[in-house]
Structure formats: C-alpha cells, structure tokens
Design a protein around this motif. Structure first.
Motif, PDB file in Angstrom:
ATOM      1  N   VAL A   1       0.838  -1.206   0.000  1.00 52.17           N
ATOM      2  CA  VAL A   1       0.000   0.000   0.000  1.00 52.17           C
ATOM      3  C   VAL A   1       0.870   1.252   0.000  1.00 52.17           C
ATOM      4  CG1 VAL A   1      -1.663   1.329   1.348  1.00 52.17           C
ATOM      5  CG2 VAL A   1      -1.968  -1.130   1.075  1.00 52.17           C
ATOM      6  N   LEU A   2       1.938   1.248   0.815  1.00 46.50           N
ATOM      7  CA  LEU A   2       2.840   2.402   0.838  1.00 46.50           C
ATOM      8  C   LEU A   2       3.489   2.622  -0.525  1.00 46.50           C
ATOM      9  CD1 LEU A   2       4.660   2.051   4.283  1.00 46.50           C
ATOM     10  CD2 LEU A   2       2.874   3.670   3.642  1.00 46.50           C
ATOM     11  N   ALA A   3       3.933   1.542  -1.157  1.00 44.06           N
ATOM     12  CA  ALA A   3       4.563   1.668  -2.468  1.00 44.06           C
ATOM     13  C   ALA A   3       3.567   2.193  -3.500  1.00 44.06           C
ATOM     14  CB  ALA A   3       5.127   0.321  -2.908  1.00 44.06           C
ATOM     15  N   ALA A   4       2.337   1.679  -3.461  1.00 46.61           N
ATOM     16  CA  ALA A   4       1.326   2.136  -4.416  1.00 46.61           C
ATOM     17  C   ALA A   4       0.987   3.606  -4.189  1.00 46.61           C
ATOM     18  CB  ALA A   4       0.072   1.270  -4.290  1.00 46.61           C
ATOM     19  N   ALA A   5       0.817   3.992  -2.915  1.00 45.27           N
ATOM     20  CA  ALA A   5       0.497   5.393  -2.622  1.00 45.27           C
ATOM     21  C   ALA A   5       1.634   6.311  -3.043  1.00 45.27           C
ATOM     22  CB  ALA A   5       0.203   5.556  -1.133  1.00 45.27           C
ATOM     23  N   GLY A   6       2.879   5.886  -2.776  1.00 41.71           N
ATOM     24  CA  GLY A   6       4.019   6.704  -3.180  1.00 41.71           C
ATOM     25  C   GLY A   6       4.120   6.851  -4.685  1.00 41.71           C
ATOM     26  N   GLY A   7       3.881   5.754  -5.405  1.00 46.83           N
ATOM     27  CA  GLY A   7       3.941   5.824  -6.859  1.00 46.83           C
ATOM     28  C   GLY A   7       2.855   6.707  -7.447  1.00 46.83           C
ATOM     29  N   LEU A   8       1.634   6.572  -6.934  1.00 51.02           N
ATOM     30  CA  LEU A   8       0.534   7.398  -7.435  1.00 51.02           C
ATOM     31  C   LEU A   8       0.749   8.871  -7.103  1.00 51.02           C
ATOM     32  CD1 LEU A   8      -2.494   5.102  -6.521  1.00 51.02           C
ATOM     33  CD2 LEU A   8      -1.566   5.539  -8.804  1.00 51.02           C
ATOM     34  N   TYR A   9       1.295   9.137  -5.912  1.00 52.98           N
ATOM     35  CA  TYR A   9       1.566  10.531  -5.537  1.00 52.98           C
ATOM     36  C   TYR A   9       2.668  11.126  -6.413  1.00 52.98           C
ATOM     37  CZ  TYR A   9       3.480  14.409  -2.821  1.00 52.98           C
ATOM     38  OH  TYR A   9       3.970  15.626  -2.428  1.00 52.98           O
ATOM     39  N   ALA A  10       3.728  10.348  -6.647  1.00 53.10           N
ATOM     40  CA  ALA A  10       4.821  10.841  -7.486  1.00 53.10           C
ATOM     41  C   ALA A  10       4.356  11.101  -8.915  1.00 53.10           C
ATOM     42  CB  ALA A  10       5.978   9.838  -7.475  1.00 53.10           C
ATOM     43  N   ALA A  11       3.395  10.296  -9.377  1.00 49.21           N
ATOM     44  CA  ALA A  11       2.881  10.477 -10.735  1.00 49.21           C
ATOM     45  C   ALA A  11       1.841  11.588 -10.823  1.00 49.21           C
ATOM     46  CB  ALA A  11       2.275   9.166 -11.237  1.00 49.21           C
ATOM     47  N   GLY A  12       1.450  12.142  -9.689  1.00 50.56           N
ATOM     48  CA  GLY A  12       0.465  13.210  -9.691  1.00 50.56           C
ATOM     49  C   GLY A  12      -0.969  12.737  -9.736  1.00 50.56           C
ATOM     50  N   TRP A  13      -1.204  11.450  -9.526  1.00 47.64           N
ATOM     51  CA  TRP A  13      -2.559  10.901  -9.592  1.00 47.64           C
ATOM     52  C   TRP A  13      -3.223  10.811  -8.224  1.00 47.64           C
ATOM     53  CZ3 TRP A  13      -0.850   6.256 -13.132  1.00 47.64           C
ATOM     54  CH2 TRP A  13      -0.576   6.753 -14.409  1.00 47.64           C
ATOM     55  N   LEU A  14      -2.458  11.025  -7.165  1.00 53.51           N
ATOM     56  CA  LEU A  14      -3.010  10.947  -5.817  1.00 53.51           C
ATOM     57  C   LEU A  14      -2.688  12.240  -5.088  1.00 53.51           C
ATOM     58  CD1 LEU A  14      -4.464   8.915  -3.897  1.00 53.51           C
ATOM     59  CD2 LEU A  14      -2.200   8.332  -2.997  1.00 53.51           C
ATOM     60  N   PRO A  15      -3.692  12.933  -4.539  1.00 51.75           N
ATOM     61  CA  PRO A  15      -3.419  14.185  -3.823  1.00 51.75           C
ATOM     62  C   PRO A  15      -2.504  13.951  -2.625  1.00 51.75           C
ATOM     63  CG  PRO A  15      -5.774  13.925  -4.250  1.00 51.75           C
ATOM     64  CD  PRO A  15      -5.127  12.625  -4.594  1.00 51.75           C
ATOM     65  N   GLU A  16      -1.833  15.020  -2.229  1.00 46.61           N
ATOM     66  CA  GLU A  16      -0.877  14.905  -1.134  1.00 46.61           C
ATOM     67  C   GLU A  16      -1.550  14.449   0.156  1.00 46.61           C
ATOM     68  OE1 GLU A  16       2.789  17.434   0.884  1.00 46.61           O
ATOM     69  OE2 GLU A  16       1.735  18.168  -0.883  1.00 46.61           O
ATOM     70  N   GLY A  17      -2.713  15.009   0.455  1.00 45.42           N
ATOM     71  CA  GLY A  17      -3.409  14.620   1.672  1.00 45.42           C
ATOM     72  C   GLY A  17      -3.805  13.159   1.670  1.00 45.42           C
TER      73      GLY A  17
END
Length: 312
Positions: free
Chosen positions: A30-46
C-alpha cells in the motif's frame, strides 16, 4: 473431562494473518502504491499521507497484538494488549488523517485587515480547529504573523518561507525553499459566533483564508489518551513478558502526535514520512522507559513468578 474445542478455521486464519507475513507485506505494498501514485500526480498529497497513516496504525496494532496470540499468554496481559492496540490504532490514524484530509468545513471566509469579522454559524460546536492560510511573495524570506480573536483565548499563528541547502554537482550547494502557507490552530468559540482579525503583520500578498472544522481530538485530549494508552501497553508487556509492546505503541503514538500537530493538507506527505522517523525514535524511547517502569510495578503472571522462584 471434555476435550478442548479445536480452533475454528477463522481463528487459525486470523492468527496466521497477524503473526505471519501477510499484513506487513500488504502494508508495504500500500505504501509503495500510494508513493507511486503521488509521485505520478494521480493521488493528492493529503490522500497519500492518509494512506501512510493508515498503514502505520494497522502495522502498529498488528505488532502490538502478536505477543498476545501465544496460547501461553496471560489472560490479563492479552486484554491489556488488545486495549493498547485499539488505542494505538485510533490515535495514530484519526488525528493524523483529520489533519491532512479534514473533510467538510463548518465555515469559511477571509480576513484581510485588522478588525475584519468572519461570522460562524450558531450550530458550530464550541471547540473548533482553524486552518489558516495566506499567500506569500514569490521571493525572499517572507513571514506573516497574526492573531485571531473570537476564541477563548485568542490564538496566534505565523506563516513563513524557510530555506535549506541541497548538494548540487561536485561541491555545489543550492538553496531549497520551503513554504509554510497554512497552519492549524485550535480554540474555544464559547458562546460567540464570529472570528475577528486582531492583528496582522508581515508580508502576506492577500487576505487570510480561514476554514473552520470540527476538532475531533483536541491536543490536550490526544496527549492524555496517549499517556493512558502507553501505560496500558507497558502493563501488557509486563504481564506478557514477551515482545516490545510498549515500544511499538510509543512509536505509533509519536507518529500520530507529530502528524496531527505539523501536517496540513498542503504539506502532508513529507511530514508523514518524516514523522515515521522522528516519532519512531521518540516513541521508542518513551515506550522502552515505560516498559522498564511497568516491569517493576506490575506483578508478573503466577506461572512466570513461579519459574523465576525455581531458578532463584
């Protein structure tokens, strides 16, 4: 004498899930997926920070419960461990998520000059949390200081830009700006239904944007509950005489406090990751000290005391 009932398949699955590799690996995924989506701009920072908080809380609860799952675990110690795990899960997730994904506001408005008034609906609860934001100039080292009245007592805050230096090339260093453009403040509205700007100084390039939210876990309440949960964890470790229950719980509590006090929706992911390290160090120290004290004060289970007596 009747034979003991064998454990059910569900019990066996839960024990395997909590003591095996399933949950830790799932948490890392889950951490890896959240980090990847955030780095790609698909997941908001919050949302990324909320995912980190959820994983931290679940892993802390898992490692807190592990020593209590042993068939030889003391019954009282098992109950204390369950209570400590529930408290650690709540205090490491709920305040942290509320700081980075605060939900629907109760009121919002702008305060531009001293004496400005922002009305607050009459049905807003007395204790509230304010998210105060202001734009900063694009250059320099600006700072904004303000006081908001209408609360008991009035609350003060500041926003600023700070710089750190990063290595560039061979021996080179370049400044890196860090803007703190919003901050959380908490206070008691009492019987009032308005916020006022009592003081505004510094370099803001626009009005203060004030958003009012319900305060689910005031700082004093969170601190008091954290002390109580850490005491439960230390007592559980003293009874179980295995595992590092207090250390794990202390790390989770430290994480929750740091994120709740320092993260905002606009500055969430970095704070959440940093809180794992800082909260881990501080919480581990507090947990280790608490466990050492508890083992002197909390009596060991009878079978443990009997074994110690035979060895003596």
């Amino acid at each position: 004498m009747p034979r003991p009932r064998p454990p059910s398949p569900l019990t066996l699955w839960l024990e395997e899930a909590l003591t095996g590799w399933i949950l830790p690996v799932a948490g890392l995924a889950v951490l890896a997926a959240a980090g990847g989506l955030y780095a790609a701009g698909w997941l908001p920072e919050g949302a990324a920070a909320a995912a980190v908080s959820a994983v931290v809380g679940l892993l802390a609860a898992t490692f807190t419960l592990r020593p209590a799952l042993s068939p030889a675990a003391d019954r009282a110690g098992r109950g204390l461990a369950v209570a400590a795990a529930a408290g650690a899960l709540f205090l490491s997730v709920v305040p942290a998520v509320a700081a980075v994904v605060p939900g629907r506001p109760l009121a919002q408005g702008a305060l531009a000059a001293r004496g400005d008034v922002m009305p607050v609906p009459a049905d807003v609860p007395h204790h509230v949390r304010l998210l105060v934001a202001a734009p900063l100039p694009s250059s320099g080292s600006p700072a904004v200081r303000f006081t908001i009245g209408g609360l008991r007592p009035p609350v003060e805050g500041h926003l600023e830009r700070t710089y750190t230096y990063a290595r560039v090339g061979r021996g080179g260093r370049a400044p890196v700006a860090h803007d703190r453009t919003e901050v959380w403040l908490e206070g008691d509205l009492g019987d009032g239904h308005a916020l006022t700007l009592d003081r505004l100084g510094g370099d803001a390039t626009g009005p203060l944007r004030v958003t009012v939210f319900r305060d689910l876990t005031p700082t004093a309440l969170q601190a008091g509950l954290a002390v109580a949960v850490l005491a439960l964890a230390a007592a559980a470790e003293a009874r179980l005489r295995r595992g590092n229950v207090a250390v794990v719980v202390g790390m989770a509590l430290g994480y929750g406090i740091l994120v709740a006090e320092n993260a905002t929706p606009a500055s969430a992911a970095g704070v959440a990751v940093g809180a794992i390290l800082l909260g881990g160090f501080a919480g581990a120290a507090a947990g280790g000290l608490s466990a050492a004290i508890a083992k002197r004060l909390v009596p060991a289970p009878p079978e443990v005391a009997a074994r110690a007596g035979r060895r003596g």
